[in-house]
Design a protein around this motif. Sequence first.
Motif, PDB file in Angstrom:
ATOM      1  N   LEU A 282     -61.693  13.265  15.548  1.00  5.64           N
ATOM      2  CA  LEU A 282     -60.870  12.158  16.048  1.00  5.64           C
ATOM      3  C   LEU A 282     -60.984  10.937  15.149  1.00  5.64           C
ATOM      4  O   LEU A 282     -59.987  10.261  14.872  1.00  5.64           O
ATOM      5  CB  LEU A 282     -61.254  11.806  17.485  1.00  5.64           C
ATOM      6  N   LYS A 283     -62.186  10.662  14.680  1.00  4.79           N
ATOM      7  CA  LYS A 283     -62.396   9.503  13.801  1.00  4.79           C
ATOM      8  C   LYS A 283     -61.660   9.693  12.472  1.00  4.79           C
ATOM      9  O   LYS A 283     -60.978   8.785  11.998  1.00  4.79           O
ATOM     10  CB  LYS A 283     -63.889   9.307  13.562  1.00  4.79           C
TER      11      LYS A 283
ATOM     12  N   ALA B 149     -58.031   7.654  11.151  1.00  7.45           N
ATOM     13  CA  ALA B 149     -57.908   6.895   9.897  1.00  7.45           C
ATOM     14  C   ALA B 149     -56.637   7.297   9.150  1.00  7.45           C
ATOM     15  O   ALA B 149     -55.907   6.439   8.635  1.00  7.45           O
ATOM     16  CB  ALA B 149     -59.142   7.114   9.029  1.00  7.45           C
ATOM     17  N   VAL B 150     -56.364   8.593   9.112  1.00  7.89           N
ATOM     18  CA  VAL B 150     -55.149   9.078   8.454  1.00  7.89           C
ATOM     19  C   VAL B 150     -53.918   8.596   9.218  1.00  7.89           C
ATOM     20  O   VAL B 150     -52.966   8.066   8.647  1.00  7.89           O
ATOM     21  CB  VAL B 150     -55.171  10.627   8.378  1.00  7.89           C
ATOM     22  N   LEU B 151     -53.945   8.774  10.521  1.00 10.38           N
ATOM     23  CA  LEU B 151     -52.832   8.390  11.378  1.00 10.38           C
ATOM     24  C   LEU B 151     -52.548   6.889  11.301  1.00 10.38           C
ATOM     25  O   LEU B 151     -51.391   6.467  11.261  1.00 10.38           O
ATOM     26  CB  LEU B 151     -53.141   8.805  12.818  1.00 10.38           C
TER      27      LEU B 151
ATOM     28  N   ILE C 198     -50.440   6.021   8.340  1.00 10.42           N
ATOM     29  CA  ILE C 198     -49.059   6.488   8.517  1.00 10.42           C
ATOM     30  C   ILE C 198     -48.299   5.582   9.482  1.00 10.42           C
ATOM     31  O   ILE C 198     -47.180   5.151   9.204  1.00 10.42           O
ATOM     32  CB  ILE C 198     -49.051   7.950   9.022  1.00 10.42           C
ATOM     33  N   VAL C 199     -48.912   5.274  10.598  1.00 12.95           N
ATOM     34  CA  VAL C 199     -48.248   4.452  11.622  1.00 12.95           C
ATOM     35  C   VAL C 199     -47.976   3.048  11.095  1.00 12.95           C
ATOM     36  O   VAL C 199     -46.891   2.498  11.307  1.00 12.95           O
ATOM     37  CB  VAL C 199     -49.076   4.419  12.927  1.00 12.95           C
ATOM     38  N   ARG C 200     -48.934   2.473  10.390  1.00 14.86           N
ATOM     39  CA  ARG C 200     -48.703   1.127   9.823  1.00 14.86           C
ATOM     40  C   ARG C 200     -47.503   1.130   8.892  1.00 14.86           C
ATOM     41  O   ARG C 200     -46.681   0.213   8.920  1.00 14.86           O
ATOM     42  CB  ARG C 200     -49.950   0.649   9.080  1.00 14.86           C
ATOM     43  N   GLY C 201     -47.401   2.163   8.061  1.00 21.68           N
ATOM     44  CA  GLY C 201     -46.266   2.266   7.152  1.00 21.68           C
ATOM     45  C   GLY C 201     -44.948   2.399   7.889  1.00 21.68           C
ATOM     46  O   GLY C 201     -43.956   1.765   7.532  1.00 21.68           O
ATOM     47  N   ARG C 202     -44.938   3.218   8.923  1.00 21.79           N
ATOM     48  CA  ARG C 202     -43.700   3.398   9.699  1.00 21.79           C
ATOM     49  C   ARG C 202     -43.308   2.119  10.423  1.00 21.79           C
ATOM     50  O   ARG C 202     -42.136   1.773  10.504  1.00 21.79           O
ATOM     51  CB  ARG C 202     -43.851   4.540  10.689  1.00 21.79           C
ATOM     52  N   LEU C 203     -44.280   1.423  10.980  1.00 21.87           N
ATOM     53  CA  LEU C 203     -43.979   0.158  11.659  1.00 21.87           C
ATOM     54  C   LEU C 203     -43.411  -0.856  10.680  1.00 21.87           C
ATOM     55  O   LEU C 203     -42.430  -1.537  10.977  1.00 21.87           O
ATOM     56  CB  LEU C 203     -45.230  -0.402  12.342  1.00 21.87           C
TER      57      LEU C 203
END
Length: 187
Positions: A27-28, A32-34, A37-42
Amino acid sequence: MTMQEQAWADALRRERAGDASRYAGFLKEYSAVLRRIVRGRLASAGLDAQEAEDIVQEVLLAIHQRRDQWDDSRPLLPWLGAISRYKTIDAMRRRASERRMRIGLSDREWANLFAAQGEPAVGSPARIEEMVSALPRVEQSVVRKLGMEGMSPREAAQATGMKEGTVRVAFHRGLARLLKLALGGGS
């Protein structure tokens, strides 16, 4: 299957066998990977990248709740990707919708919201208190802290334990409801 995917798949298999420490490590690492990705999409969608952590937590919760649904004879990454993609898209849609609902008034306009040409638009302080008391609990708290006590959004966030963005949204929603009440439109 990459070594990373094999390690993560092994962690999920071991979690099923009772090894929670490997699962926690997965999960940790995945968060970190997720998060990247999410920051880039936002950012590419014009949304606040600071909200990435909320979305990451939503995705991790969905993975945790559905972990028994993964067929361990199949690759893990497509399964993770599907959950992550759909949860991220849903969260981004909600945030974009919330952003469209925000009321864009200047500080002066907010301060003068209930005053018209020097006369109170809603009557007595008792009427204002009655209207504020009619708001949902969170909005009521935020309107009191920002609008009545003069706290900044950051101070109100610290006082309530909410995120600053959540405080701002609640404040805007509360003021929109107050405006409806003041104009006789109910809540």
